[in-house]
Scaffold this motif. Structure first.
Motif, PDB file in Angstrom:
ATOM      1  N   PHE A   1     -36.796  53.278 -21.477  1.00 60.03           N
ATOM      2  CA  PHE A   1     -38.202  53.252 -21.512  1.00 60.03           C
ATOM      3  C   PHE A   1     -38.438  55.071 -21.011  1.00 60.03           C
TER       4      PHE A   1
ATOM      5  N   GLN B   1     -38.463  57.343 -24.406  1.00 65.43           N
ATOM      6  CA  GLN B   1     -39.501  57.255 -24.285  1.00 65.43           C
ATOM      7  C   GLN B   1     -40.635  58.100 -23.712  1.00 65.43           C
ATOM      8  N   ARG B   2     -40.750  58.179 -22.644  1.00 65.04           N
ATOM      9  CA  ARG B   2     -41.989  58.368 -21.802  1.00 65.04           C
ATOM     10  C   ARG B   2     -41.490  60.510 -21.939  1.00 65.04           C
TER      11      ARG B   2
ATOM     12  N   ASN C   1     -40.523  62.049 -24.565  1.00 67.20           N
ATOM     13  CA  ASN C   1     -41.366  62.041 -25.925  1.00 67.20           C
ATOM     14  C   ASN C   1     -42.071  61.903 -26.152  1.00 67.20           C
TER      15      ASN C   1
ATOM     16  N   ASP D   1     -40.214  44.377 -27.579  1.00 67.84           N
ATOM     17  CA  ASP D   1     -40.144  46.557 -26.812  1.00 67.84           C
ATOM     18  C   ASP D   1     -41.759  46.929 -26.872  1.00 67.84           C
TER      19      ASP D   1
ATOM     20  N   GLY E   1     -44.185  50.300 -27.178  1.00 69.51           N
ATOM     21  CA  GLY E   1     -44.415  51.811 -27.024  1.00 69.51           C
ATOM     22  C   GLY E   1     -46.118  52.798 -26.564  1.00 69.51           C
TER      23      GLY E   1
ATOM     24  N   LEU F   1     -36.528  50.677 -27.391  1.00 72.57           N
ATOM     25  CA  LEU F   1     -37.523  51.285 -26.252  1.00 72.57           C
ATOM     26  C   LEU F   1     -37.500  53.249 -26.364  1.00 72.57           C
TER      27      LEU F   1
ATOM     28  N   ASP G   1     -36.889  54.871 -28.756  1.00 66.08           N
ATOM     29  CA  ASP G   1     -37.423  55.353 -29.965  1.00 66.08           C
ATOM     30  C   ASP G   1     -38.820  55.450 -30.349  1.00 66.08           C
ATOM     31  N   ASN G   2     -39.100  54.587 -28.772  1.00 71.85           N
ATOM     32  CA  ASN G   2     -40.823  54.448 -28.703  1.00 71.85           C
ATOM     33  C   ASN G   2     -41.217  53.405 -29.334  1.00 71.85           C
TER      34      ASN G   2
END
Length: 262
Positions: free
Chosen positions: A39, A42-43, A45, A78, A80, A155, A157-158
């Motif tokens: 996660f 994710q943040r 990116n 998941d 995103g 996660l 990978d958003n």
């Protein structure tokens, strides 16, 4: 895992998205990556995208239905961010070349009129915050080779986001029975998959409450005007060929788009 390693994963996934060339699962290249670290990738990116001019416009929940978990080998949902750059207009043409290995999903989308989130969020809180429901198609796409994902991978990978198309038939919650609304996907006029919103944790309102409570651990809440995708009501269908896609929910309406491959 160090911050440097998390930034390396983020960079690898950004490059895979940009060049449309999948990479091995991050959990294989960086063993030990867990869900919280995924996660954080994710943040990283999303913050990079916003710094380059993009905008966070909502959030998505994925793999909430058992059919979706079975299809992709996951046993947990998941989630995103939804970025403005991923939204396409209903009735327009989407280029298949934008993606690596896309699938099409049908789901309701909630447009918020009020603030929503925080620990101990209930279904009543969700009902109070929702302004409208519209039919939506999400195109999911993975930057991981062959969709060989574990939870930390998707996660990072958003949530395997690709694109979102919102329908233009807004309905109030009181007009719908979201615990039992049939939906179906069609390709070039042929039915390819069907499902029911009851598959989304019994009710997509419940799924949204679940998402709020899960994201409270990361201090994420939702603002008025944002879009929440609570998850697909049916198994995702591969998007391989040029043609016309449409998704219809009984009593909610239809959302459609075309695909080109060259």
């Amino acid at each position: 895992m160090t911050g440097r390693e998390l930034r390396e994963i983020a960079t690898a996934l950004r490059a895979a998205r940009l060049h449309r060339e999948p990479i091995p699962a991050p959990t294989k290249t960086w063993p030990g990556l867990d869900a919280d670290e995924g996660f954080e990738v994710q943040r990283i990116n999303v913050e990079a995208a916003v710094a380059e001019g993009d905008r966070v416009v909502g959030y998505k929940l994925g793999n909430i239905a058992k059919a979706m978990q079975d299809a992709f080998g996951l046993d947990q949902p998941d989630y995103g961010y939804l970025l403005a750059s991923t939204f396409a207009y209903e009735g327009t043409t989407v280029d298949r070349g934008r993606f690596i290995a896309p699938f099409v999903e049908l789901e309701p989308a909630f447009v918020l009129r009020g603030h929503l989130g925080g620990p101990n969020t209930t279904v009543a809180d969700v009902i109070r915050a929702v302004d409208y429901v519209v039919p939506a198609i999400e195109i999911i796409d993975s930057r991981v080779e062959n969709w060989a994902i574990d939870l930390p991978d998707t996660l990072a990978d958003n949530g395997s986001t690709g694109a979102v198309i919102l329908g233009g038939t807004p309905r109030r919650l009181a007009e719908l029975t979201l615990r039992d609304t049939p939906g179906a996907l069609h390709f070039d006029g042929r039915p390819v998959m069907s499902g029911n919103t009851g598959n989304i944790l019994g009710n997509p309102l419940s799924a949204t409450a679940w998402l709020c409570n899960r994201l409270a651990a990361y201090d994420i809440e939702f603002a008025p005007g944002q879009v929440i995708l609570p998850g697909s009501c049916l198994e995702a269908v591969p998007m391989r060929e040029a043609g016309h896609w449409s998704g219809t929910f009984q009593g909610l309406g239809t959302v459609e788009f075309d695909v080109r491959t060259a």
